[in-house]
Motif scaffolding. Structure first.
Motif, PDB file in Angstrom:
ATOM      1  N   ALA A 131       0.887  -1.361   0.052  1.00 57.59           N
ATOM      2  CA  ALA A 131       0.021   0.050   0.110  1.00 57.59           C
ATOM      3  C   ALA A 131       0.777   1.345   0.018  1.00 57.59           C
ATOM      4  N   GLU A 132       1.935   1.356   0.548  1.00 57.03           N
ATOM      5  CA  GLU A 132       2.671   2.585   0.871  1.00 57.03           C
ATOM      6  C   GLU A 132       3.336   2.705  -0.562  1.00 57.03           C
ATOM      7  N   VAL A 133       3.603   1.798  -1.176  1.00 51.33           N
ATOM      8  CA  VAL A 133       4.281   1.901  -2.772  1.00 51.33           C
ATOM      9  C   VAL A 133       3.290   2.555  -3.316  1.00 51.33           C
ATOM     10  N   ARG A 134       2.112   2.051  -3.420  1.00 51.74           N
ATOM     11  CA  ARG A 134       1.082   2.550  -4.305  1.00 51.74           C
ATOM     12  C   ARG A 134       0.789   3.946  -4.062  1.00 51.74           C
ATOM     13  N   ARG A 135       0.785   4.242  -2.479  1.00 54.67           N
ATOM     14  CA  ARG A 135       0.460   5.767  -2.139  1.00 54.67           C
ATOM     15  C   ARG A 135       1.549   6.563  -2.758  1.00 54.67           C
ATOM     16  N   THR A 140       3.797  10.831  -6.209  1.00 54.21           N
ATOM     17  CA  THR A 140       4.886  11.342  -7.020  1.00 54.21           C
ATOM     18  C   THR A 140       4.299  11.680  -8.422  1.00 54.21           C
ATOM     19  N   ARG A 141       3.245  10.721  -9.105  1.00 54.73           N
ATOM     20  CA  ARG A 141       2.940  10.916 -10.384  1.00 54.73           C
ATOM     21  C   ARG A 141       2.194  12.428 -10.484  1.00 54.73           C
ATOM     22  N   ALA A 146       8.248  16.260  -6.024  1.00 55.91           N
ATOM     23  CA  ALA A 146       8.184  15.925  -4.596  1.00 55.91           C
ATOM     24  C   ALA A 146       9.473  14.817  -4.820  1.00 55.91           C
ATOM     25  N   TYR A 147      10.392  15.338  -4.651  1.00 62.97           N
ATOM     26  CA  TYR A 147      11.946  14.790  -4.522  1.00 62.97           C
ATOM     27  C   TYR A 147      12.148  13.744  -3.688  1.00 62.97           C
ATOM     28  N   GLU A 148      11.897  14.284  -2.491  1.00 59.31           N
ATOM     29  CA  GLU A 148      12.130  13.483  -1.304  1.00 59.31           C
ATOM     30  C   GLU A 148      11.122  12.368  -1.359  1.00 59.31           C
ATOM     31  N   ASP A 149       9.736  12.507  -1.806  1.00 55.52           N
ATOM     32  CA  ASP A 149       9.247  11.097  -1.894  1.00 55.52           C
ATOM     33  C   ASP A 149       9.378  10.206  -3.005  1.00 55.52           C
ATOM     34  N   LYS A 150      10.111  10.828  -4.011  1.00 57.28           N
ATOM     35  CA  LYS A 150      10.690   9.959  -5.190  1.00 57.28           C
ATOM     36  C   LYS A 150      11.978   9.199  -4.709  1.00 57.28           C
ATOM     37  N   LEU A 151      12.631   9.811  -3.737  1.00 63.43           N
ATOM     38  CA  LEU A 151      13.751   9.029  -3.311  1.00 63.43           C
ATOM     39  C   LEU A 151      13.228   7.969  -2.357  1.00 63.43           C
ATOM     40  N   ALA A 152      12.327   8.301  -1.536  1.00 63.39           N
ATOM     41  CA  ALA A 152      11.465   7.078  -0.548  1.00 63.39           C
ATOM     42  C   ALA A 152      10.990   6.131  -1.518  1.00 63.39           C
ATOM     43  N   LEU A 153      10.478   6.323  -2.620  1.00 65.28           N
ATOM     44  CA  LEU A 153       9.647   5.267  -3.167  1.00 65.28           C
ATOM     45  C   LEU A 153      10.761   4.322  -3.841  1.00 65.28           C
ATOM     46  N   GLY A 154      11.838   5.079  -4.294  1.00 66.10           N
ATOM     47  CA  GLY A 154      12.878   4.373  -5.057  1.00 66.10           C
ATOM     48  C   GLY A 154      13.660   3.388  -3.689  1.00 66.10           C
TER      49      GLY A 154
END
Length: 237
Positions: A131-135, A140-141, A146-154
């Motif tokens: 669920a967190e990956v989906r969120r 980020t889409r 949202a660079y920090e969120d992109k890093l967190a997603l990666g």
């Protein structure tokens, strides 16, 4: 003249080496170096030794001939000693270790298995299950800055990939282990999440191959299993 070492056997091992060529051009005659009840099959080493097809084939042919008649410790291509005397000294020094290893490898061959998984299929599974990956992915889409969120997603995706690959590797090894004598698990590569050598008794070879085939079918088309062997048991020497 330096000494090229092909394999180590016990002193009573048949040495049907007539017609088998050593490495080099012209091919070096084979001979033996003995110490106590051990024997090393050797030849003169070429002045310039490279992994040319002819020399690699010659190296393997010597080992295959020896393995056809019983246990031997196959040396990896390119092992060279200073001279026959130094080879004999190592046989004496490592006598107990070599003797034990010869007993462990008796009647066995090596099989090497590599497994990959389709990357897109793995990512779809992670997005579906986490669920967190989906969120983070949705966020980020919608927010290109949202660079920090992109890093967190990666980082989260990387963690999920590693965890799922580690889990799949452990599960595959557990299913195949009963058909093997020993396992030497290698480090995963960028392409293969499993790269493992199995020591398999020759009378269990068909059982082991069938176990690999069954596991590949159970995993489905998104997994690719590559099985190599039978091979000299390099990984267990």
């Amino acid at each position: 003249m330096t000494t090229y070492v092909y394999a180590i056997t016990d002193a009573g091992h048949p040495l049907r080496l007539s017609g088998v060529a050593g490495v080099g051009d012209p091919a070096a005659p084979l001979r033996t170096v003995r110490a106590k009840d051990l024997c090393a099959v050797v030849s003169d080493a070429p002045a310039e030794l490279r992994a040319k097809r002819r020399d690699v084939a010659a190296h393997q042919d010597v080992q295959e001939r020896l393995l056809a008649d019983g246990s031997c410790l196959p040396m990896r291509f390119g092992l060279v000693g200073p001279d026959d005397e130094q080879v004999a000294a190592v046989l004496e020094e490592q006598h107990d270790t070599y003797t034990q290893r010869l007993g462990e490898l008796a009647g066995c061959r090596e099989y090497h298995l590599k497994v990959t998984r389709d990357e897109e299929d793995l990512l779809r599974e992670i997005v579906r299950d986490c669920a967190e990956v989906r969120r983070l992915n949705d966020h980020t889409r919608r927010n290109s800055g949202a660079y920090e969120d992109k890093l967190a997603l990666g980082e989260l995706i990387s963690q999920e990939v590693r965890a799922r690959q580690d889990g799949a590797r452990a599960d595959i090894l557990a299913r195949l282990a009963p058909a093997a004598v020993r396992i030497e698990d290698g480090e995963p590569t960028k392409r293969h999440f499993l790269t493992t050598s199995f020591l398999v008794a020759q009378d269990q070879a068909a059982t082991f191959s069938q176990a690999v085939h069954t596991e590949a079918e159970r995993r489905g088309d998104h997994y690719t299993f590559r099985l190599y062997g039978p091979l000299p048991p390099y990984s267990f020497v």
